[in-house]
Design a protein around this motif. Structure first.
Motif, mmCIF file in Angstrom:
data_model
loop_
_atom_site.group_PDB
_atom_site.id
_atom_site.type_symbol
_atom_site.label_atom_id
_atom_site.label_comp_id
_atom_site.label_asym_id
_atom_site.label_seq_id
_atom_site.Cartn_x
_atom_site.Cartn_y
_atom_site.Cartn_z
ATOM 1 N N ASP A 89 4.808 53.649 32.425
ATOM 2 C CA ASP A 89 6.090 54.363 32.509
ATOM 3 C C ASP A 89 7.219 53.382 32.816
ATOM 4 O O ASP A 89 8.303 53.464 32.251
ATOM 5 N N GLY A 124 10.391 52.431 30.547
ATOM 6 C CA GLY A 124 11.730 52.513 31.119
ATOM 7 C C GLY A 124 12.527 51.244 30.842
ATOM 8 O O GLY A 124 13.690 51.295 30.447
ATOM 9 N N MET A 128 13.498 51.095 27.255
ATOM 10 C CA MET A 128 14.565 52.037 26.926
ATOM 11 C C MET A 128 15.903 51.632 27.531
ATOM 12 O O MET A 128 16.912 52.270 27.283
ATOM 13 N N ILE A 158 16.053 53.065 38.611
ATOM 14 C CA ILE A 158 15.225 54.214 38.225
ATOM 15 C C ILE A 158 13.850 53.731 37.769
ATOM 16 O O ILE A 158 12.824 54.319 38.119
ATOM 17 N N VAL A 159 13.828 52.620 37.048
ATOM 18 C CA VAL A 159 12.541 52.005 36.704
ATOM 19 C C VAL A 159 11.772 51.723 37.989
ATOM 20 O O VAL A 159 10.555 51.853 38.067
ATOM 21 N N GLN A 160 12.535 51.384 39.009
ATOM 22 C CA GLN A 160 11.905 51.028 40.274
ATOM 23 C C GLN A 160 11.084 52.173 40.866
ATOM 24 O O GLN A 160 10.125 51.940 41.587
ATOM 25 N N ILE A 161 11.461 53.407 40.550
ATOM 26 C CA ILE A 161 10.702 54.552 41.057
ATOM 27 C C ILE A 161 9.246 54.426 40.610
ATOM 28 O O ILE A 161 8.317 54.606 41.394
ATOM 29 N N ASP A 162 9.050 54.084 39.330
ATOM 30 C CA ASP A 162 7.686 53.950 38.824
ATOM 31 C C ASP A 162 6.996 52.717 39.392
ATOM 32 O O ASP A 162 5.800 52.738 39.680
ATOM 33 N N ARG A 203 15.431 59.262 46.184
ATOM 34 C CA ARG A 203 16.741 58.668 45.968
ATOM 35 C C ARG A 203 17.460 59.272 44.767
ATOM 36 O O ARG A 203 18.669 59.460 44.782
ATOM 37 N N PRO A 255 19.114 55.961 25.067
ATOM 38 C CA PRO A 255 19.703 55.028 26.024
ATOM 39 C C PRO A 255 21.150 54.652 25.723
ATOM 40 O O PRO A 255 21.956 54.509 26.635
ATOM 41 N N TYR A 261 12.994 61.954 34.978
ATOM 42 C CA TYR A 261 12.803 61.353 36.296
ATOM 43 C C TYR A 261 13.121 62.349 37.409
ATOM 44 O O TYR A 261 12.444 62.417 38.423
#
Lengths: 459, 631
Positions: free
Chosen positions: A410, A414, A417, A423-427, B437, B518, B552
């Motif tokens: 994921d 991310g 994309m 937000i990538v960091q969430i995964d 967050r 994107p 997300y």
């Protein structure tokens, strides 16, 4: 509540094993995997019925198991929730593949005593049993903890710790960028910088999945080589193992038909007999490919069955074989006890050192039980409980590694994309947490306890 | 000292800093008659450290305070000298506003607001004692003998409790900025049974702007686009003042090395624990000695003063060293220090002694907020202040209290961290402390909290109606984009996609799905699929974020949902953990200390593991079933 799953039959030799699921998603998850002969989904069918069919892996589309599936809709079930029981062939390999399949498709591995706990919470169990339920959770957790502590030392945990540290450094860099945007201390994390890092994490997780030794054994079986001079009874040994133990896996991706036949289950230990076609044809792997090359073949094996002739004297070749298997898991089989003794057993003991020696007469079916016992105790060192727990911890690792793989994929998509880094960091954080769960490290200092409490004995 | 009865109130707030102001206003606004007592009326809403408000995580707290009906956002919107949106290059979850404040104006504006507030009385005085009867707080007594009675009390004493300023070898009893410290109250809290800790923080010197050579520094202007913290602000200050960036150098670092033996941090004079994330310059030089330079931001303290705050040069070195130190920095060669930097040590209470409402476990009807709870930062203080004020007010009026969850607000994260985990150093909010967050964004603070603010009476009807209309407009626009199908035959659409470097459509696509690409933005999409009437900028942003990051956001919401059942499982206050045989010893100790109110809170305590939680759940259910059986 989550849908939980566990193997609910004792591990080992049973002809049939059952994977049980309980929870709202029990039936939908099974429906994703199961195709019955009737062609209807399980959800469409009546409750408390059993269905014959096959389980498929939705990812590869391949058939995993031939199964009988019982569907019991709540509340008239043990937990009062929807319950599905998947009856599959006994033995570690098949039942584990089924468990992994349901875990990869939305179920969570049950905690110790969790089915019972749910039964209680849903009012199924009598009030007086509450104390017993609490004791059960505590006892199972502690026992699992002891075993796991022993297991977690070693390579897997070192690799995971290192990988987590590397992930943590990336996370920290991203965090600093966010919380201190004006500080020039830290390089700004960009997609270009992040891409090789996430790809690296992915390859490491894949590597972990592949090299996780027990995982490999459960997936593929112990690769086993039978060695010995001509005419000591290697073919008989092979035939005996195959006859005694029905082949259990009918479909292994990427293997030939020949090898499928040589995939056997010995008291719950999956054996993959290597190069046995060669044995059949030439009767002598050593002679055929030379000592050096045979050593090479031996090196790749997990288990060596070294066969000697009871009715013949030890030769230089035999001694060479002992030399070749030094330091490997080996069982020495002295065969042909139906014939007069010529072999010097004292000498054999000297040569065998720590290796287990079994005497057999394969012709007369003598000693096969002892051999199977030796194989199984080599794999399952320790008590029966340890056996269960070690299998479970392993299942758990694999499930968590698979989830980590999903999360890092994921993250990678991310990055591809162009999704914002934070937000990538969430995964990526999720990967770090999942890996942490495997080794019992997490944000909280005491999370090591969590690892152990999540062991499941499924009952 | 002759004591006298001075009055009766619903709520008394001790202190008028950033926590106190929000507490007093919130309490008054929920309808409780409120008295605020401060040591010095000229110090209302004083900024003893940075003249700035907001920043990552903190800026979002300011928005949350506004959505709940608090004052900080409105106050800074009227008094800023510069406003910037940070992290604009990153995702929506971490964007945050930061304003440079006109320090004096900020104080005056806040003081005026307090003075004008109905239901609120603001006076000068030093509270030395609480009136506590049978473990219940019933008022306060001041140094001058005034007895004020009340139903609840909020303490927001900042760094005043047994404050001590340290500059080099000099150490003296003082509150921040040479204010009178509060000594007796601290002793009194100890007598009442509170466990106190000693924390430390610090501030840099201020220099006179006329002695700065700005040509050697880099200008840091504010954003040109008008921005505001408050959702109600419509007037923007366009005349902004810049900040300036400069750096320390090897001379600075050598000077510090040479004088390290005179630093109280290293001589052992300072015992309090300082924050890791906000080190003094001597700490930075010692710990990162391979770094050739450190950033220094020069921040004007206001429009009517020449004082400039030297951010990055926080120090407790002796005054003579500070003079030399400042002058090693480019642009500050001739700078005159107007106030020296200093370290300050103070007492804080161990925050695990608080309930989630910020009421203390030790004394009923007593609340604490701000630095006294071990935090640092104006925003952290204000966030606790408004919650303590709301709860002290609601409690005094006999109404149900308000607790924000970790998935609702940074304020919820902050308070839950404090009361569940405690803190070993002054606690600062960081975005990484929030597990959700992406849900706790700058842009959606109003969507998260206005409803709550309205329910407790802090948000008026007019604003609430406007909020409802906004919410409806967002949903309508999302729905419109979901139901608008763009076809490959539409030349405008294809051209737009070509222009932004995307792959052209082969099949029809929902406008909402196109927005998820994107390279697509709402503004671009609008050119080919415009609504009947164009939306406000704020609404466009909201629609874009909600659609673009839907996947997300949904993932986070699912996590919240999973935890909700645990949040809903309440633990009775009188539970006897010793009677639960299965619990591990460590878990028992921690549970007895923290006394969590829900199973979810219990699970966040370090040392309480999932097996303990399982056992606790079974025990609670057992109790519930037993109760039903008995009835």
């Amino acid at each position: 509540m989550d849908t939980i799953a566990a193997i609910s039959t004792p591990m080992g030799e049973g002809a049939i094993a059952i994977v049980r699921l309980s929870g709202e998603e029990a039936i939908p998850i099974t429906d994703k995997l199961f195709s019955g002969v009737s062609g209807k989904t399980l959800a469409e069918q009546g409750s408390h019925r059993i269905h014959y069919g096959h389980l498929h892996d939705p990812k590869s589309g391949q058939v995993v198991e031939e199964v009988m599936v019982s569907v019991m809709k709540g509340p008239k079930t043990f937990t009062k929730e929807d319950v599905v029981e998947i009856n599959c062939h006994g033995g570690l390999v098949s039942v584990n593949r089924v468990l992994q399949l349901v875990l990869n498709n939305g179920a969570r591995l049950a905690e110790p005593g969790e089915f019972t706990k749910r039964a209680f919470l849903n009012g199924r169990i009598d009030l007086s049993q509450a104390e017993a339920v609490m004791d059960l959770i505590r006892a199972k957790t502690d026992r699992a903890m002891n075993v796991a502590l022993g297991q977690m030392e070693g390579r897997l945990s070192r690799l995971i710790r290192r990988l987590r540290q590397e992930i943590l450094e990336v996370l920290a860099q991203i965090e600093v960028n966010i919380d201190y945007p004006e500080y020039d201390d830290v390089e700004e994390m960009t997609h270009t910088l992040l891409m090789p890092k996430v790809n690296y994490v992915k390859s490491e997780i894949q590597e972990l999945l592949q090299t996780s030794q027990q995982g490999k054994i459960l997936r593929e079986g112990l690769s086993t080589v039978i060695v010995g001079r001509p005419n000591v009874g290697k073919s008989s040994l092979l035939n005996s193992l195959v006859q005694e133990n029905k082949a259990i896996v009918t479909d292994i991706p990427g293997t030939t038909r020949d090898v499928i036949e040589e995939y056997v289950n010995v008291r719950g230990v999956p054996l993959r007999l290597l190069d046995t076609a060669g044995i059949r044809e030439t009767e002598d792997i050593v002679e055929r490919i030379g000592v050096e090359r045979s050593r090479q073949v031996l090196k790749e094996a997990d288990l060596i069955l070294l066969v000697l002739n009871y009715s013949d004297k030890l030769t230089k070749e035999d001694e060479n074989l002992f030399e070749a298997v030094k330091g490997m898991d080996t069982i020495v089989i002295v065969n042909k006890t139906d014939l007069p003794q010529q072999i010097d057993l004292e000498k054999v003991k000297q040569l065998a050192k720590d290796h287990k020696i079994v005497t057999t007469s394969l012709l007369e079916d003598q000693g096969v039980n002892e051999l199977e016992e030796a194989i199984s105790s080599l794999f399952f060192t320790g008590s029966v409980e340890a056996k269960d727990a070690s299998y479970v911890s392993n299942s758990r690792h694999i499930a968590l590694l698979n989830q980590s793989l999903q999360a890092i994929e994921d993250a990678i998509s991310g990055v591809e994309m162009g999704t914002p880094i934070d937000i990538v960091q969430i995964d990526l954080t999720r990967v770090w947490e999942l890996l942490g769960e495997i080794i019992g490290d997490s944000v909280q200092d005491s999370l090591i306890n969590q690892l152990f409490s999540q062991f499941c004995l499924g009952k | 000292m002759q004591q006298y009865e001075a009055g009766n109130y619903d709520v008394i707030v001790i202190g008028a800093g950033h926590a106190g102001c929000e507490a007093g206003l919130a309490s008054a606004r929920v309808g409780a008659s409120t008295l605020m007592i401060t040591i010095n009326l000229d110090m209302v809403a004083f900024m003893p450290c940075n003249p700035s408000v907001g920043g990552p995580a903190k800026g979002i707290v300011v928005r949350e305070i506004d959505a709940l009906g608090g004052q900080m956002a409105k106050n800074i919107d009227k008094t800023y000298i510069q406003m910037r949106m940070l992290n604009t290059g990153k995702g929506p979850a971490v964007r945050a506003l930061r304003a440079q404040a006109d320090k004096n104006e900020y104080q005056h504006e806040m003081k005026r607001t307090l003075e004008e507030e109905q239901n609120l009385t603001l006076i000068q005085g030093m509270v030395e004692e609480l009136i506590v009867e049978d473990g219940v707080c019933k008022g306060v007594i001041t140094k001058t003998g005034a007895i004020y009675r009340s139903k609840t009390v909020v303490i927001t004493t900042g760094t005043f409790l047994r404050g001590e300023i340290i500059i080099g070898e000099l150490k003296y009893s003082s509150g921040p900025n040479n204010q009178q410290p509060s000594i007796k109250l601290s002793e009194h809290l100890e007598q009442l049974g509170f466990e106190l800790v000693r924390f430390k923080t610090g501030t840099p010197p201020r220099v006179n702007g006329k002695t700065i050579d700005y040509s050697k520094t880099e200008i840091q202007p504010g954003d040109e686009e008008p921005r505001a913290f408050s959702y109600e602000t419509t007037k923007f200050i366009t005349d902004q003042l810049p900040c300036w960036l400069t750096y320390t150098n090897e001379h600075t670092h050598r000077l510090i090395d040479q004088n390290l033996h005179r630093s109280p941090m290293y001589s052992g004079m300072i015992k309090g624990t300082g924050p890791r994330y906000c080190p003094s310059i001597e700490d930075k030089v010692v710990r990162f000695n391979d770094k050739p330079r450190h950033q220094i931001f020069l921040e004007p303290e206001g429009r009517n003063t020449k004082e400039v705050y030297v951010q990055g040069l926080s120090t407790s070195l002796p005054e003579d060293v500070q003079h030399d130190l400042v002058r090693t920095v480019a642009g500050l060669e001739k700078a005159e220090i107007m106030r020296p930097g200093y370290a300050i040590e103070y007492d804080a209470i161990v925050p695990t002694q608080l309930w989630p409402t910020l009421e203390t476990k030790v004394v009923k009807n007593l609340y604490t907020a701000g630095q006294i709870n071990g935090t640092s930062g104006y925003e952290e203080a204000a966030g606790q202040g408004i919650m303590a004020g709301i709860n002290a007010g609601l409690n005094a009026l006999g109404k149900e209290s308000l607790v924000l969850s970790r998935s609702e607000a940074y304020i919820g994260v902050l308070i839950d961290d404090l009361i569940t985990k405690g803190t070993n150093e002054p606690y600062r909010l960081l975005t990484s402390r929030a597990e959700y967050r992406l849900l706790l964004r700058h842009d959606n603070a109003d969507l998260r909290l206005t409803e709550i603010g309205h329910k407790i009476g802090l948000i008026g009807e007019e604003r609430y109606q406007a909020f409802l209309a906004k919410k409806e407009a967002i949903e309508a626009e999302k729905e419109r984009l979901r139901s608008t199908i763009l076809k490959p035959s539409d030349k405008n659409v294809q051209e737009l996609i070509r222009n932004i470097g995307g792959s052209e459509l082969k099949d029809g696509i929902r406008a909402s799905d196109l927005l998820k690409r994107p390279e697509m933005t709402y503004e671009l999409l609008e050119t080919v699929a415009s609504p009947e009437t164009p939306l406000d900028v704020e609404l466009k942003e909201q629609v874009e974020i909600q659609i673009k990051y839907e996947g997300y956001i949904d993932k986070s919401l699912q996590q919240v949902e999973r935890l909700k059942k645990m949040e809903d499982k309440k633990i009775p206050e009188n539970i006897d953990y010793d009677a639960i045989s299965g619990l591990a010893t460590e878990a028992k100790q921690k549970l007895k200390l923290i006394r969590p109110l829900s199973l979810a809170q219990a699970s966040r305590i370090s040392g309480v593991n999932p097996a303990d939680i399982s056992i606790l759940l079974v025990y609670l259910e057992h109790g519930r079933i037993a109760k039903i059986a008995n009835e």
